[in-house]
Design a protein around this motif. Structure first.
Motif, PDB file in Angstrom:
ATOM      1  N   LEU A   1       0.771  -1.243  -0.114  1.00  0.00           N
ATOM      2  CA  LEU A   1      -0.021  -0.101   0.074  1.00  0.00           C
ATOM      3  C   LEU A   1       0.867   1.290  -0.005  1.00  0.00           C
ATOM      4  CD1 LEU A   1      -2.864  -0.830   2.641  1.00  0.00           C
ATOM      5  CD2 LEU A   1      -2.954  -0.750   0.062  1.00  0.00           C
ATOM      6  N   ALA A   2       1.790   1.235   1.008  1.00  0.00           N
ATOM      7  CA  ALA A   2       2.802   2.311   0.908  1.00  0.00           C
ATOM      8  C   ALA A   2       3.467   2.472  -0.337  1.00  0.00           C
ATOM      9  CB  ALA A   2       3.410   2.332   1.998  1.00  0.00           C
ATOM     10  N   ALA A   3       3.968   1.427  -1.003  1.00  0.00           N
ATOM     11  CA  ALA A   3       4.769   1.761  -2.313  1.00  0.00           C
ATOM     12  C   ALA A   3       3.821   2.179  -3.398  1.00  0.00           C
ATOM     13  CB  ALA A   3       5.189   0.223  -2.644  1.00  0.00           C
ATOM     14  N   GLU A   4       2.536   1.841  -3.615  1.00  0.00           N
ATOM     15  CA  GLU A   4       1.538   2.134  -4.284  1.00  0.00           C
ATOM     16  C   GLU A   4       1.363   3.514  -4.273  1.00  0.00           C
ATOM     17  OE1 GLU A   4      -0.681  -2.237  -5.142  1.00  0.00           O
ATOM     18  OE2 GLU A   4      -1.664  -0.628  -4.210  1.00  0.00           O
ATOM     19  N   ALA A   5       1.187   4.086  -2.955  1.00  0.00           N
ATOM     20  CA  ALA A   5       0.847   5.454  -2.671  1.00  0.00           C
ATOM     21  C   ALA A   5       2.247   6.323  -2.886  1.00  0.00           C
ATOM     22  CB  ALA A   5       0.175   5.564  -1.267  1.00  0.00           C
ATOM     23  N   GLY A   6       3.282   5.617  -2.850  1.00  0.00           N
ATOM     24  CA  GLY A   6       4.355   6.682  -3.012  1.00  0.00           C
ATOM     25  C   GLY A   6       4.686   7.223  -1.776  1.00  0.00           C
ATOM     26  N   VAL A   7       4.276   6.689  -0.488  1.00  0.00           N
ATOM     27  CA  VAL A   7       4.425   7.410   0.944  1.00  0.00           C
ATOM     28  C   VAL A   7       5.477   6.745   1.717  1.00  0.00           C
ATOM     29  CG1 VAL A   7       2.395   8.620   0.679  1.00  0.00           C
ATOM     30  CG2 VAL A   7       2.359   6.599   1.700  1.00  0.00           C
ATOM     31  N   ARG A   8       5.955   7.448   2.620  1.00  0.00           N
ATOM     32  CA  ARG A   8       6.694   6.755   3.663  1.00  0.00           C
ATOM     33  C   ARG A   8       5.802   6.858   4.984  1.00  0.00           C
ATOM     34  NH1 ARG A   8      11.348   5.470   6.390  1.00  0.00           N
ATOM     35  NH2 ARG A   8      10.905   6.810   8.026  1.00  0.00           N
ATOM     36  N   ILE A   9       5.776   5.910   5.971  1.00  0.00           N
ATOM     37  CA  ILE A   9       4.925   5.798   6.819  1.00  0.00           C
ATOM     38  C   ILE A   9       5.913   5.206   7.970  1.00  0.00           C
ATOM     39  CG2 ILE A   9       2.992   4.893   7.863  1.00  0.00           C
ATOM     40  CD1 ILE A   9       1.671   4.579   5.289  1.00  0.00           C
ATOM     41  N   ASP A  10       5.785   5.910   9.133  1.00  0.00           N
ATOM     42  CA  ASP A  10       6.460   5.632  10.443  1.00  0.00           C
ATOM     43  C   ASP A  10       5.811   5.286  11.706  1.00  0.00           C
ATOM     44  OD1 ASP A  10       5.533   7.840  11.076  1.00  0.00           O
ATOM     45  OD2 ASP A  10       7.501   8.986  11.473  1.00  0.00           O
ATOM     46  N   ARG A  11       4.503   4.823  11.655  1.00  0.00           N
ATOM     47  CA  ARG A  11       3.855   4.462  12.683  1.00  0.00           C
ATOM     48  C   ARG A  11       2.543   3.643  12.359  1.00  0.00           C
ATOM     49  NH1 ARG A  11       3.371   8.732  16.097  1.00  0.00           N
ATOM     50  NH2 ARG A  11       5.434   9.165  15.476  1.00  0.00           N
ATOM     51  N   ALA A  12       2.043   2.816  13.186  1.00  0.00           N
ATOM     52  CA  ALA A  12       0.902   1.958  12.773  1.00  0.00           C
ATOM     53  C   ALA A  12       0.251   1.698  13.947  1.00  0.00           C
ATOM     54  CB  ALA A  12       1.422   0.359  12.153  1.00  0.00           C
ATOM     55  N   GLY A  13      -1.130   1.528  13.849  1.00  0.00           N
ATOM     56  CA  GLY A  13      -2.157   1.226  14.936  1.00  0.00           C
ATOM     57  C   GLY A  13      -2.562  -0.093  14.526  1.00  0.00           C
ATOM     58  N   MET A  14      -2.888  -0.996  15.539  1.00  0.00           N
ATOM     59  CA  MET A  14      -3.393  -2.133  15.123  1.00  0.00           C
ATOM     60  C   MET A  14      -4.544  -2.846  16.257  1.00  0.00           C
ATOM     61  SD  MET A  14      -1.403  -5.594  14.953  1.00  0.00           S
ATOM     62  CE  MET A  14      -1.900  -7.076  14.163  1.00  0.00           C
ATOM     63  N   GLY A  15      -5.652  -3.506  15.702  1.00  0.00           N
ATOM     64  CA  GLY A  15      -6.596  -3.914  16.563  1.00  0.00           C
ATOM     65  C   GLY A  15      -6.703  -5.355  16.687  1.00  0.00           C
ATOM     66  N   ALA A  16      -6.753  -5.940  17.709  1.00  0.00           N
ATOM     67  CA  ALA A  16      -6.971  -7.380  17.669  1.00  0.00           C
ATOM     68  C   ALA A  16      -7.941  -8.164  18.511  1.00  0.00           C
ATOM     69  CB  ALA A  16      -5.571  -7.948  18.052  1.00  0.00           C
ATOM     70  N   PRO A  17      -8.635  -9.054  18.239  1.00  0.00           N
ATOM     71  CA  PRO A  17      -9.473  -9.776  19.331  1.00  0.00           C
ATOM     72  C   PRO A  17      -8.903  -9.912  20.631  1.00  0.00           C
ATOM     73  CG  PRO A  17      -9.176 -11.275  17.387  1.00  0.00           C
ATOM     74  CD  PRO A  17      -8.226 -10.110  17.233  1.00  0.00           C
ATOM     75  N   GLY A  18      -9.688  -9.795  21.825  1.00  0.00           N
ATOM     76  CA  GLY A  18      -8.875  -9.808  22.994  1.00  0.00           C
ATOM     77  C   GLY A  18      -9.116 -11.342  23.586  1.00  0.00           C
ATOM     78  N   PRO A  19      -8.893 -11.403  25.010  1.00  0.00           N
ATOM     79  CA  PRO A  19      -8.252 -10.249  25.877  1.00  0.00           C
ATOM     80  C   PRO A  19      -6.742 -10.042  25.357  1.00  0.00           C
ATOM     81  CG  PRO A  19      -8.556 -12.382  27.055  1.00  0.00           C
ATOM     82  CD  PRO A  19      -9.351 -12.740  25.663  1.00  0.00           C
ATOM     83  N   LEU A  20      -6.283  -8.871  25.743  1.00  0.00           N
ATOM     84  CA  LEU A  20      -4.882  -8.674  25.447  1.00  0.00           C
ATOM     85  C   LEU A  20      -4.279  -8.088  26.618  1.00  0.00           C
ATOM     86  CD1 LEU A  20      -5.631  -6.076  22.217  1.00  0.00           C
ATOM     87  CD2 LEU A  20      -5.419  -8.689  22.186  1.00  0.00           C
ATOM     88  N   ASP A  21      -3.016  -8.096  26.631  1.00  0.00           N
ATOM     89  CA  ASP A  21      -2.160  -7.469  27.477  1.00  0.00           C
ATOM     90  C   ASP A  21      -1.670  -6.320  27.089  1.00  0.00           C
ATOM     91  OD1 ASP A  21       0.101  -6.684  29.314  1.00  0.00           O
ATOM     92  OD2 ASP A  21       0.524  -8.695  30.043  1.00  0.00           O
ATOM     93  N   LEU A  22      -2.191  -5.166  27.300  1.00  0.00           N
ATOM     94  CA  LEU A  22      -1.715  -3.821  26.619  1.00  0.00           C
ATOM     95  C   LEU A  22      -0.447  -3.364  26.930  1.00  0.00           C
ATOM     96  CD1 LEU A  22      -5.301  -2.037  26.701  1.00  0.00           C
ATOM     97  CD2 LEU A  22      -4.380  -3.437  24.844  1.00  0.00           C
ATOM     98  N   ASP A  23       0.244  -3.814  28.171  1.00  0.00           N
ATOM     99  CA  ASP A  23       1.245  -3.145  28.467  1.00  0.00           C
ATOM    100  C   ASP A  23       2.489  -3.888  27.964  1.00  0.00           C
ATOM    101  OD1 ASP A  23       0.488  -1.056  30.333  1.00  0.00           O
ATOM    102  OD2 ASP A  23       0.347  -2.488  31.891  1.00  0.00           O
ATOM    103  N   ARG A  24       2.261  -4.998  27.409  1.00  0.00           N
ATOM    104  CA  ARG A  24       3.157  -5.893  27.001  1.00  0.00           C
ATOM    105  C   ARG A  24       2.783  -6.047  25.287  1.00  0.00           C
ATOM    106  NH1 ARG A  24       2.513 -10.715  29.433  1.00  0.00           N
ATOM    107  NH2 ARG A  24       4.158 -11.576  28.090  1.00  0.00           N
ATOM    108  N   GLY A  25       1.511  -5.876  24.971  1.00  0.00           N
ATOM    109  CA  GLY A  25       1.136  -5.931  23.528  1.00  0.00           C
ATOM    110  C   GLY A  25       1.138  -7.334  23.108  1.00  0.00           C
ATOM    111  N   VAL A  26       0.486  -8.094  24.138  1.00  0.00           N
ATOM    112  CA  VAL A  26       0.550  -9.452  23.831  1.00  0.00           C
ATOM    113  C   VAL A  26      -1.039  -9.824  23.778  1.00  0.00           C
ATOM    114  CG1 VAL A  26       0.743 -11.924  25.095  1.00  0.00           C
ATOM    115  CG2 VAL A  26       2.478  -9.910  24.936  1.00  0.00           C
TER     116      VAL A  26
END
Ligand SMILES: [Zn+2]
Length: 318
Positions: A60-85
């Motif tokens: 997607l980034a290559a097709e749009a010709g942009v550089r991206i330096d961050r991402a957000g992600m959603g996942a089904p829980g339960p999650l350990d938010l502090d450890r990202g697990v």
């Protein structure tokens, strides 16, 4: 001469919405607009899922010709938010997967991870059906029932990231067995899974396996094999949402998820029941609405969390 600090502000982020069945990836800008997106069936193996996410993000980034330096992600829980697990994702068969750091390593940038309902709630609060609300309560009506609260521009996580588990409120003492092991949860009555189970118990298999849409149509037509339990299920949903409403005092309640495709059948009655149960304190009927972002809420919300730091505490990994 110092640089204008606004030049430093990130303007694009990847939004990644990892579901039990499908995964969506998008590029979202700082006004909440989806610039590009793609999707694919979620690979069952964590390393394969991360590799597929990386490929999609880079393409997607290559097709749009942009550089991206961050991402957000959603996942089904339960999650350990502090450890990202991902502590447990039953639909994927995952246990103890350090998803945030795996994706951060693959993309070479910080990743903010949150649960899918919180991410969708954040998206709706940012640029969707709750953009003018002070406190938004989101209910996702899908295979299961999830919930999220965004207050003052921040997701309310609770102490361990387990807040607003709307579907696992016990509404019926000693009621139907829920997938979580408790009895009488909202989700054991009104959820895609619960509707299938109750249809099997009452209609059996003689009409094949009716779709959820067909079940709602049979309810609307007063079918005696469907109407009694569907009415009870809708009442239990109203009780659970109203109870959360009384606790969080939202000025907007937003419904989303696959079952809302039959909103024309059950929406008006549900809204009435919630208003009645909340009393004068709650948002009135005009404050209880359907999603505006639909299936894009996840990628918009997760990207928003990465761009705007809507989390309640640092949860990034780089
Ligand atoms: Zn439960």
């Amino acid at each position: 001469v110092g640089r204008d600090p606004r030049e430093e502000a990130p303007t694009l982020a990847w939004g990644i919405d990892l579901g039990g069945t499908d995964c969506k990836v998008g590029i979202v800008d700082s006004s909440g607009r989806v610039r590009a997106q793609t999707g694919f069936p979620t690979p069952r193996e964590p390393a394969a899922a991360v590799a597929a996410i990386e490929r999609a993000c880079r393409r997607l980034a290559a097709e749009a010709g942009v550089r991206i330096d961050r991402a957000g992600m959603g996942a089904p829980g339960p999650l350990d938010l502090d450890r990202g697990v991902v502590i447990q994702a039953p639909n994927l068969g995952w246990r103890g997967v350090p998803l945030r750091d795996m994706v951060a390593a693959a993309l070479g940038c910080p990743v903010v991870l949150d649960n899918d309902a919180n991410a969708a709630a954040y998206g709706e609060a940012w640029v969707g059906a709750g953009r003018d609300a002070t406190v938004l309560l989101l209910a996702t009506l899908g295979t299961g029932v999830g919930g999220g609260v965004v207050a003052g521009g921040r997701v309310f996580h609770g102490a361990r990231g387990l807040a607003v588990e709307l579907g696992h409120q016990v509404i019926v003492p000693e009621g139907r067995l829920c997938s979580c092991g408790k009895r009488g949860c909202l989700e054991a009555y009104f959820s895609g899974h619960a509707l299938d189970e109750q249809a099997l118990e009452t209609i059996g298999t003689r009409d094949g396996r009716p779709t959820h849409k067909e079940l709602f149509e049979r309810y609307a037509a007063g079918d005696p094999l469907v109407a009694p339990w569907m009415e009870q299920a809708l009442d239990i949903l109203a009780r659970g949402v109203a109870a959360a409403g009384v606790l969080f005092d939202p000025d907007r309640i937003v419904f989303t998820g696959g079952l809302t495709r039959s909103w024309d059948v059950f929406g008006a009655g549900l809204v009435d029941a919630i208003v009645r149960r909340m009393g004068p304190a709650g948002p009135q009927a005009q404050g209880i609405v359907l999603t505006e972002l639909g299936g894009d809420a996840g990628i918009i919300g997760t990207a928003g969390l990465a761009l705007l730091d809507g989390g309640s505490r640092p949860r990034e990994s780089s």
